[in-house]
Enzyme design. Structure first.
Site, short mmCIF file in Angstrom:
data_model
loop_
_atom_site.label_atom_id
_atom_site.label_comp_id
_atom_site.label_asym_id
_atom_site.label_seq_id
_atom_site.Cartn_x
_atom_site.Cartn_y
_atom_site.Cartn_z
N SER A 185 0.83 -1.20 0.00
CA SER A 185 0.00 0.00 0.00
C SER A 185 0.87 1.27 0.00
CB SER A 185 -0.99 -0.03 1.17
OG SER A 185 -2.08 0.82 0.92
N HIS B 275 -7.88 -5.69 0.54
CA HIS B 275 -6.64 -4.97 0.84
C HIS B 275 -5.78 -5.79 1.82
CE1 HIS B 275 -4.36 -1.29 0.58
NE2 HIS B 275 -4.29 -1.19 1.89
N ASP C 149 -10.30 -4.63 -3.72
CA ASP C 149 -9.64 -3.72 -2.77
C ASP C 149 -10.40 -2.39 -2.77
OD1 ASP C 149 -7.91 -2.02 -1.34
OD2 ASP C 149 -6.14 -3.10 -2.05
#
Length: 222
Positions: A116, A202, A175
């Site tokens: 991320s 995610h 996600d």
């Protein structure tokens, strides 16, 4: 055959120790192939309300007790949102220094892995390496999980030329923190990106279905 040493860069509102916990399945999946070393971002992140957490949190419900970040997109609030457009950011230089110090103290590393915000940061670190702006950086490959292009104007120089470093880009089709289209927008920044998609959200995927893709990518460097 010695395992590949990989420097691991956690997501926003995570820490090195929490990311280690969240990648337990990946370590188990690749236990003979890799030695994962986890780094802490230098910036503490203030606790946010639940609504903000849902939008920006890389760590799941509630966030981590030791919440950290690599840079802030909102300079005044010292907060970060991947979709927030900004002219200037805060804290990136200190984070680059942390990685450089880790290279000196704990290196060498074969590769680097980010999740991320950490994956977005990995793309920047690879750019610095290829521009020869960080002499201690010598990563041979990068793994970017739920990565994205920074929306900050001052970061656009990181995306001027496609990066030559071999890269594996992993992202979930469901996600909702970093939608898959944001991860796809990062792909042209790499010369020959390999892609692994999964049907989930995610997180770092690490089931038997993903093993071959990870292993085949890593075998190039062993």
């Amino acid at each position: 055959m010695a395992p590949l040493r990989i420097l691991c860069i956690h997501g926003y509102r995570q820490s090195g120790s929490s990311f280690r916990e969240k990648t337990g399945a990946l370590r188990k999946l690749l236990k003979k192939q890799v030695d994962l070393v986890y780094l802490n971002a230098p910036h503490s992140v203030q606790q946010a309300n639940e609504e903000a957490l849902e939008k920006e949190n890389d760590s799941g419900p509630g966030g981590d007790m030791d919440s950290r970040g690599w840079w802030f997109s909102d300079v005044e609030a010292r907060s970060f949102n991947a979709q927030q457009h900004c002219e200037k950011s805060l804290g990136l230089d200190e984070s680059v220094t942390v990685v450089s110090d880790a290279m000196k103290a704990q290196g060498p590393f074969d590769g680097i892995l980010g999740f991320s915000q950490g994956a977005a940061f990995v793309a920047m670190l690879c750019s610095l390496q290829e521009q020869k702006l960080e002499p201690d950086f010598n990563f041979r490959f990068a793994i970017l999980i739920a990565g994205f292009r920074s929306a900050c104007e001052e970061h656009m120089a990181f995306y001027n030329a496609p990066l030559q470093i071999p890269s594996l880009h992993v992202f979930g089709l469901e996600d909702r923190v970093i939608p898959d289209n944001m991860s796809r927008e990062l792909l042209p920044s790499f010369q020959d990106p390999e892609v692994l998609t999964h049907p989930g959200g995610h997180f770092v995927p690490a089931t038997a279905a993903h093993r071959k893709t990870y292993q085949d990518f890593l075998k190039q460097f062993q």
